[in-house]
Design a protein around this motif. Structure first.
Motif, PDB file in Angstrom:
ATOM      1  N   SER A 121       0.845  -1.189   0.000  1.00  0.00           N
ATOM      2  CA  SER A 121       0.000   0.000   0.000  1.00  0.00           C
ATOM      3  C   SER A 121       0.878   1.236   0.000  1.00  0.00           C
ATOM      4  N   ARG A 122       0.260   2.396  -0.006  1.00  0.00           N
ATOM      5  CA  ARG A 122       1.027   3.613   0.246  1.00  0.00           C
ATOM      6  C   ARG A 122       1.599   3.536   1.657  1.00  0.00           C
ATOM      7  N   ALA A 146       4.212  -0.135   5.590  1.00  0.00           N
ATOM      8  CA  ALA A 146       3.010  -0.175   4.751  1.00  0.00           C
ATOM      9  C   ALA A 146       2.290  -1.503   4.953  1.00  0.00           C
ATOM     10  N   ASP A 197      -5.964   1.339  -0.567  1.00  0.00           N
ATOM     11  CA  ASP A 197      -5.230   2.603  -0.643  1.00  0.00           C
ATOM     12  C   ASP A 197      -6.167   3.807  -0.659  1.00  0.00           C
ATOM     13  N   GLY A 232      -5.869   6.581   2.118  1.00  0.00           N
ATOM     14  CA  GLY A 232      -5.540   7.962   1.802  1.00  0.00           C
ATOM     15  C   GLY A 232      -6.486   8.957   2.436  1.00  0.00           C
ATOM     16  N   ALA A 263       6.048   8.320  -1.224  1.00  0.00           N
ATOM     17  CA  ALA A 263       4.685   7.794  -1.187  1.00  0.00           C
ATOM     18  C   ALA A 263       4.290   7.160  -2.514  1.00  0.00           C
ATOM     19  N   ASP A 264       4.867   7.651  -3.618  1.00  0.00           N
ATOM     20  CA  ASP A 264       4.559   7.082  -4.924  1.00  0.00           C
ATOM     21  C   ASP A 264       5.281   5.764  -5.157  1.00  0.00           C
TER      22      ASP A 264
END
Length: 259
Positions: free
Chosen positions: A101-102, A211, A226, A230, A257-258
């Motif tokens: 995940s992020r 994560a 995600d 977010g 984060a990307d």
């Protein structure tokens, strides 16, 4: 009564979980990321975020599975759990085995050493280059991977199953330091006998990115997670939860984060 059989690689994981009403989440105890309370309740940074996400995704129940750190990814890939919620750090090696995940925060690497740091330890790289130093690491942890990558000989790496065993190794002199994330070591230090141990931060290492993890063939489930994640990270509720664990919100940089 309908019976649902799980087959890894299904194309609608979220739909299946909503239908059965149960998601199986694996964790390894490492406070403050994942904690098992005296009453047997699973809590900590990752489980508490997971509870919020699961509710938003419309899944009614979490079935918790405690697994040693090194067994989490094999359990996930074998289909015995659906998500890892244990503050698992993103690494290139792990990214070849699971979808992340992020990240939920940024975390510095650190060392638990005897008070006064008598061996003068300042960084993981320095420790790897010294033949007179023994380091305790959790088997399969990011610290285990880092020290191996830095060239520390296996004979000087004491691989332990959990943080408490690592702490005892330092207290008894079996290891010169326990290598873990700064939040984990600060948590440990706050609950031990004061004055015996100290935390030294390694400012040379890049910050870690904890994560959640999912199977490689379930990107839609990860993406739905995600989206819910977010909307929660950085919120007032999220910050309050972190504060209750002695943590503060340290958002990853956009590039981190990307992924």
């Amino acid at each position: 009564m309908a019976i649902f059989f799980f087959q890894p690689g299904g194309d609608d994981t979220l739909g299946r979980l909503r239908k059965t009403g149960v998601v199986r989440i694996g964790y390894a105890v490492e406070a403050p990321f994942a904690i098992l309370s005296d009453r047997g309740e699973v809590t900590g940074e990752a489980p508490e975020i997971a509870r919020h996400v699961v509710e938003r995704l419309g899944i009614s129940h979490i079935e918790w599975h405690q697994v040693e750190l090194g067994g989490l990814i094999p359990e996930l890939r074998a289909g015995r759990i659906d998500v890892i919620a244990s503050g698992l750090f993103i690494t290139p090696e792990r990214s070849g085995k699971v979808l992340f995940s992020r990240p939920t925060m940024t975390v510095r690497q650190a060392m638990l050493v005897p008070a006064g740091n008598p061996r003068g330890l300042g960084s993981y790289r320095e420790m790897a280059g010294r033949s007179d130093i023994a380091a305790a690491v959790l088997a399969g942890s990011i610290e285990d991977m880092l020290m191996t990558r830095l060239g520390m000989a296996d004979v000087r790496l004491l691989r332990v199953p959990d943080a408490l065993t690592g702490r005892r190794a330092v207290e008894t002199g079996l290891a010169d330091a326990l290598l873990l994330s700064e939040p984990s070591l600060r948590w440990m230090l706050s609950r031990g006998e004061p004055g015996r141990l100290a935390v030294a931060v390694d400012d040379e290492q890049e910050s870690g990115l904890p994560a959640f993890a999912f199977r490689l063939d379930e990107p839609e489930f990860r993406d739905a997670w995600d989206d819910a994640l977010g909307a929660y990270l950085g919120s007032a509720a999220h910050r309050a939860m972190l504060g209750s664990l002695g943590l503060s919100w340290s958002p990853p940089a956009a590039k981190e984060a990307d992924g």
